[in-house]
Design a protein around this motif. Sequence first.
Motif, PDB file in Angstrom:
ATOM      1  N   VAL A 167      38.358  37.051  40.736  1.00 21.90           N
ATOM      2  CA  VAL A 167      38.434  38.284  41.512  1.00 21.90           C
ATOM      3  C   VAL A 167      37.809  38.109  42.888  1.00 21.90           C
ATOM      4  CG1 VAL A 167      37.914  40.723  41.440  1.00 21.90           C
ATOM      5  CG2 VAL A 167      38.117  39.461  39.330  1.00 21.90           C
ATOM      6  N   ALA A 168      36.716  37.352  42.917  1.00 23.48           N
ATOM      7  CA  ALA A 168      36.015  37.158  44.191  1.00 23.48           C
ATOM      8  C   ALA A 168      36.911  36.447  45.195  1.00 23.48           C
ATOM      9  CB  ALA A 168      34.746  36.343  43.956  1.00 23.48           C
ATOM     10  N   ILE A 174      36.341  35.656  35.321  1.00 22.50           N
ATOM     11  CA  ILE A 174      35.499  36.721  35.853  1.00 22.50           C
ATOM     12  C   ILE A 174      35.342  36.585  37.358  1.00 22.50           C
ATOM     13  CG2 ILE A 174      33.214  37.790  35.719  1.00 22.50           C
ATOM     14  CD1 ILE A 174      33.115  36.923  32.849  1.00 22.50           C
ATOM     15  N   MET A 175      35.372  35.339  37.831  1.00 24.95           N
ATOM     16  CA  MET A 175      35.074  35.157  39.246  1.00 24.95           C
ATOM     17  C   MET A 175      36.294  34.945  40.125  1.00 24.95           C
ATOM     18  SD  MET A 175      31.481  33.212  39.093  1.00 24.95           S
ATOM     19  CE  MET A 175      31.779  32.602  37.465  1.00 24.95           C
ATOM     20  N   ASP A 193      40.688  42.757  39.319  1.00 23.89           N
ATOM     21  CA  ASP A 193      39.659  42.662  38.284  1.00 23.89           C
ATOM     22  C   ASP A 193      40.288  42.841  36.903  1.00 23.89           C
ATOM     23  OD1 ASP A 193      37.116  42.313  37.409  1.00 23.89           O
ATOM     24  OD2 ASP A 193      36.523  44.404  37.643  1.00 23.89           O
ATOM     25  N   LEU A 247      40.874  46.810  31.573  1.00 23.75           N
ATOM     26  CA  LEU A 247      40.068  45.593  31.667  1.00 23.75           C
ATOM     27  C   LEU A 247      39.110  45.456  30.500  1.00 23.75           C
ATOM     28  CD1 LEU A 247      37.123  44.530  33.040  1.00 23.75           C
ATOM     29  CD2 LEU A 247      37.730  46.163  34.759  1.00 23.75           C
ATOM     30  N   SER A 248      38.474  46.570  30.102  1.00 27.30           N
ATOM     31  CA  SER A 248      37.494  46.438  29.021  1.00 27.30           C
ATOM     32  C   SER A 248      38.167  46.219  27.673  1.00 27.30           C
ATOM     33  CB  SER A 248      36.585  47.659  28.980  1.00 27.30           C
ATOM     34  OG  SER A 248      37.338  48.834  28.841  1.00 27.30           O
ATOM     35  N   ALA A 297      34.668  55.421  37.823  1.00 27.97           N
ATOM     36  CA  ALA A 297      34.688  54.809  36.498  1.00 27.97           C
ATOM     37  C   ALA A 297      34.280  53.343  36.541  1.00 27.97           C
ATOM     38  CB  ALA A 297      36.074  54.955  35.880  1.00 27.97           C
ATOM     39  N   LEU A 298      34.561  52.678  37.655  1.00 30.21           N
ATOM     40  CA  LEU A 298      34.312  51.238  37.683  1.00 30.21           C
ATOM     41  C   LEU A 298      32.859  50.879  37.977  1.00 30.21           C
ATOM     42  CD1 LEU A 298      37.660  50.151  39.190  1.00 30.21           C
ATOM     43  CD2 LEU A 298      36.763  49.566  36.958  1.00 30.21           C
ATOM     44  N   ASP A 309      41.369  54.263  38.908  1.00 30.57           N
ATOM     45  CA  ASP A 309      40.180  53.476  38.567  1.00 30.57           C
ATOM     46  C   ASP A 309      39.868  53.555  37.077  1.00 30.57           C
ATOM     47  OD1 ASP A 309      39.360  56.140  38.804  1.00 30.57           O
ATOM     48  OD2 ASP A 309      37.293  55.546  39.168  1.00 30.57           O
ATOM     49  N   ILE A 319      34.357  54.374  29.825  1.00 30.29           N
ATOM     50  CA  ILE A 319      35.660  54.876  30.259  1.00 30.29           C
ATOM     51  C   ILE A 319      36.537  55.403  29.127  1.00 30.29           C
ATOM     52  CG2 ILE A 319      37.766  54.271  31.481  1.00 30.29           C
ATOM     53  CD1 ILE A 319      36.189  52.231  33.010  1.00 30.29           C
ATOM     54  N   ARG A 368      43.968  48.276  46.850  1.00 27.57           N
ATOM     55  CA  ARG A 368      44.032  48.128  45.403  1.00 27.57           C
ATOM     56  C   ARG A 368      43.253  46.892  44.968  1.00 27.57           C
ATOM     57  NH1 ARG A 368      50.003  48.794  43.301  1.00 27.57           N
ATOM     58  NH2 ARG A 368      48.928  49.352  41.395  1.00 27.57           N
ATOM     59  N   ALA A 369      42.164  46.603  45.711  1.00 24.74           N
ATOM     60  CA  ALA A 369      41.449  45.354  45.483  1.00 24.74           C
ATOM     61  C   ALA A 369      41.032  45.185  44.021  1.00 24.74           C
ATOM     62  CB  ALA A 369      40.228  45.285  46.393  1.00 24.74           C
ATOM     63  N   LEU A 370      40.597  46.275  43.373  1.00 28.08           N
ATOM     64  CA  LEU A 370      40.026  46.111  42.032  1.00 28.08           C
ATOM     65  C   LEU A 370      41.072  45.956  40.935  1.00 28.08           C
ATOM     66  CD1 LEU A 370      36.853  48.321  42.203  1.00 28.08           C
ATOM     67  CD2 LEU A 370      37.023  45.858  42.034  1.00 28.08           C
ATOM     68  N   ILE A 403      39.256  39.026  46.651  1.00 24.76           N
ATOM     69  CA  ILE A 403      38.711  40.154  47.411  1.00 24.76           C
ATOM     70  C   ILE A 403      37.905  39.710  48.628  1.00 24.76           C
ATOM     71  CG2 ILE A 403      37.151  42.131  47.306  1.00 24.76           C
ATOM     72  CD1 ILE A 403      37.887  42.560  44.478  1.00 24.76           C
ATOM     73  N   ILE A 454      31.267  48.686  29.213  1.00 21.78           N
ATOM     74  CA  ILE A 454      32.364  49.068  30.107  1.00 21.78           C
ATOM     75  C   ILE A 454      33.369  49.938  29.367  1.00 21.78           C
ATOM     76  CG2 ILE A 454      34.074  48.214  31.729  1.00 21.78           C
ATOM     77  CD1 ILE A 454      32.670  45.540  31.644  1.00 21.78           C
ATOM     78  N   ALA A 455      33.715  49.535  28.161  1.00 22.59           N
ATOM     79  CA  ALA A 455      34.728  50.276  27.410  1.00 22.59           C
ATOM     80  C   ALA A 455      34.249  51.687  27.098  1.00 22.59           C
ATOM     81  CB  ALA A 455      35.060  49.535  26.117  1.00 22.59           C
ATOM     82  N   ILE A 498      42.299  51.199  35.387  1.00 24.03           N
ATOM     83  CA  ILE A 498      41.878  49.805  35.575  1.00 24.03           C
ATOM     84  C   ILE A 498      40.733  49.461  34.621  1.00 24.03           C
ATOM     85  CG2 ILE A 498      40.744  48.226  37.183  1.00 24.03           C
ATOM     86  CD1 ILE A 498      42.227  49.601  39.442  1.00 24.03           C
ATOM     87  N   GLY A 499      39.721  50.352  34.595  1.00 20.79           N
ATOM     88  CA  GLY A 499      38.558  50.085  33.750  1.00 20.79           C
ATOM     89  C   GLY A 499      38.915  50.030  32.282  1.00 20.79           C
ATOM     90  N   GLU A 512      36.392  49.843  52.375  1.00 22.59           N
ATOM     91  CA  GLU A 512      36.665  50.830  51.328  1.00 22.59           C
ATOM     92  C   GLU A 512      35.848  50.505  50.073  1.00 22.59           C
ATOM     93  OE1 GLU A 512      39.409  50.506  48.711  1.00 22.59           O
ATOM     94  OE2 GLU A 512      40.266  48.575  49.228  1.00 22.59           O
ATOM     95  N   HIS A 525      40.743  39.994  33.809  1.00 26.72           N
ATOM     96  CA  HIS A 525      40.196  40.181  32.462  1.00 26.72           C
ATOM     97  C   HIS A 525      41.303  40.224  31.417  1.00 26.72           C
ATOM     98  CE1 HIS A 525      36.480  41.218  34.550  1.00 26.72           C
ATOM     99  NE2 HIS A 525      35.863  41.054  33.414  1.00 26.72           N
ATOM    100  N   THR A 541      30.924  40.522  42.208  1.00 25.91           N
ATOM    101  CA  THR A 541      31.304  39.135  41.915  1.00 25.91           C
ATOM    102  C   THR A 541      30.246  38.171  42.430  1.00 25.91           C
ATOM    103  OG1 THR A 541      32.625  39.140  43.927  1.00 25.91           O
ATOM    104  CG2 THR A 541      33.787  39.507  41.877  1.00 25.91           C
TER     105      THR A 541
END
Lengths: 401, 320
Positions: free
Chosen positions: A216-217, A213-214, A45, A109-110, B37-38, A102, B228, A40-42, A220, B224-225, A105-106, B91, A49, B101
């Motif tokens: 996340v790095a 933003i970073m 993200d 986040l947006s 999507a991402l 996904d 999705i 579930r890494a993302l 992950i 991005i918005a 998540i997207g 993955e 956000h 990133t």
Amino acid sequence: MLFDALSLQLGYNATLVTLGAMLLGMAAGVGGTFLFLRKRALVSDAVSHATLPGVGIAFIVMVALGGDGRNLPGLLAGAALSSTAGLVLIDWLTRRTRLAEDSAIGAVLSVFFGFGVVLLTVIQTMTSGRQAGLEGFLLGSTAGMLRTDAQIIAVSAALTLALVLLLRRPLTLAAFDPEYARATGQNVARTDLAMMGLVLAVTVVGLKIVGLIMIVALLIVPPVTARFWTERTDGVLLIAGMLGGVSAYVGAALSAALPGIPTGPIIVLVGFALFLVSLLFAPQRGVLSAVLRHRAYQKAVHLRQGLLAVAQGQQIYERLTLRLLIRAGWAKPDGVATEQGRGRAARALLDETRWQIVRRDPALEAAAALYDGLRDIETVLTPDQIATIDARIPAPRAVKS
Amino acid sequence: MNGAEFVPLSLVPMLIGVCVAVACALPGNFLVLRRQALIGDAISHVVLPGIVAGFLVTGMVSTWPMMLGAAAAAVVAVIAIEAVRRLGRIEPGAAMGVVFTAMFAGGVLLLELSDTSQVHLDVEHALYGNLESLIWLDASGWSSLVDPAALKGLPPELGRMAAALLGVMLFLAIFWRPLKISTFDEGFARTMGVRTGVLGLALVIVSAMAAVAAFDAVGSIIVIAMFICPPATARMLTNRLGVQVALSAGLAALSAVLGYVLAGYGPLWLGYADSVSAAGMIATVSGLLLMLAATIGPHRRRGGAAIALSPRAVPRAPRP
């Protein structure tokens, strides 16, 4: 100057920031490991956000109450609240609607980020509350950090790290085998919640240093890197923690020593450099070792096939095979086998013949499963077994003319 | 709202917003269905180093080098993600996270180290965009729409975005059937002779092109918005792909117009003098539409649940 920074001699504030960053990096590496193992890494993200509107609202509320908008604990509390809301929404969208994780998540986040930007433009037009520097939450900024800010970050990063280490057993179990965890009476939903809480804590604490933003790095990259070096969960945890700590420490020190280098990006890039080194040079899973293994295998196959061809009196046309045979001293440059080469060839043919008998015999199925065209049969069967097999090889017969 | 004010100040940004929204939402339908999507998120982060590099190499704030740089960065990212995934056996989600990133961090570092202070190139601009500034100074009212002299002064972003939208529409129109089949049943598509790998890559590249074109004009949030939210919203309203794609385009356009109006005039209605970020507001509106569909949309639940819940579909046992 750089040495001064790495040995923490640039003053109290720089030291505190560097140590705080290191603790944060360790906590992020360890906490991110569970996220990575749970695939579930993302999610991180979206969590990062989703902090932005919380920061904005907290600022507006604090100013409206007549306070200073830049109070760090207040802003972090707002960030934690809004990213919790984001997490809940992702969970709800994934479970209650047909959207895949996904997309959820997207979307979160947006939209959260977009709303956060709307709030930032509102804040920009406010006349009170010292809004300058609020953009630092996007990309991280240590420049405007107060001593108390640095202390808050160092202490909460240490607390987070301690919590992760305390919870690592149930978290590991839930990451690898949720069914078994449930059967042994563990509340997996609560463990997942604890994991997300940790990620949230790391994200919120890291906002000021690395930026939303970073961050996340940091969650992950270290676990992914650590995975190259070990097959054990505890190993991944330990190495990820160390890698995260090292990246953050070195990055923070570099940015303290060299003017104009922002902290967040340099920390991420140090971590990425460690990742690249591991991707290329890790002993088992690295690219270089895979290439070497492939070459060794290729060589063995060519030699074996070459010897079999020699034994059957065939001409060898394959250039690599010929080169390998010549280099081993088993063939002369014109392709004719040497004395030693013919001996080797006869042995290879005998080995292959024995294998064929083994593979036809249902009683020797277990041994036959080990056949890969390269393994010597002596490494699989006992001399007695080989003798009985040899008895079944048809004796040479005179050719009738 | 009279023409003399609306046409020069709001018409063009609104049109650009609509073009961006629809150009992103159309390929977004397939990305959402394919669980990619991402990709939009990843692309919009990695174009930053491309834009900065494009600027540094040519030394000018012209659009073409920057767009080429951004497109190159997007392609590099797609390849890098695939390479990390295969070489490192990682993955896809984590591979994506590592690559985007790092590239974003590289972009920020490059931006901070290079002397770009004299030009308008900063991270905030790249993230938020500024749709509001794309005004049409030569226009004086509705009559300008048929005035060739005034039309010459249109912001170039409008033409570019319209071209990008056209490109996306053409791609979908030409490859509609193979895209549809390979999205729902990749194995079947392969037996039909569709080269699914190439088609998937083409879809990602077309999406990247739409994102890059949009990015220049409006920043990354909308991108991005729009990839999705409108497709996801449409998906909860229908079970038919054609209808879903059409609906997503409509919803995207609606979000763009509504978001722009709310950003520009909403604060005025509430008694504040200043407008807020149009890009952020458009994303917010698309999110609200998604929430609405997720709460009451007729097809919001997963596979068949909606049918089972409706009383007509449940066969009644015959009375004895």
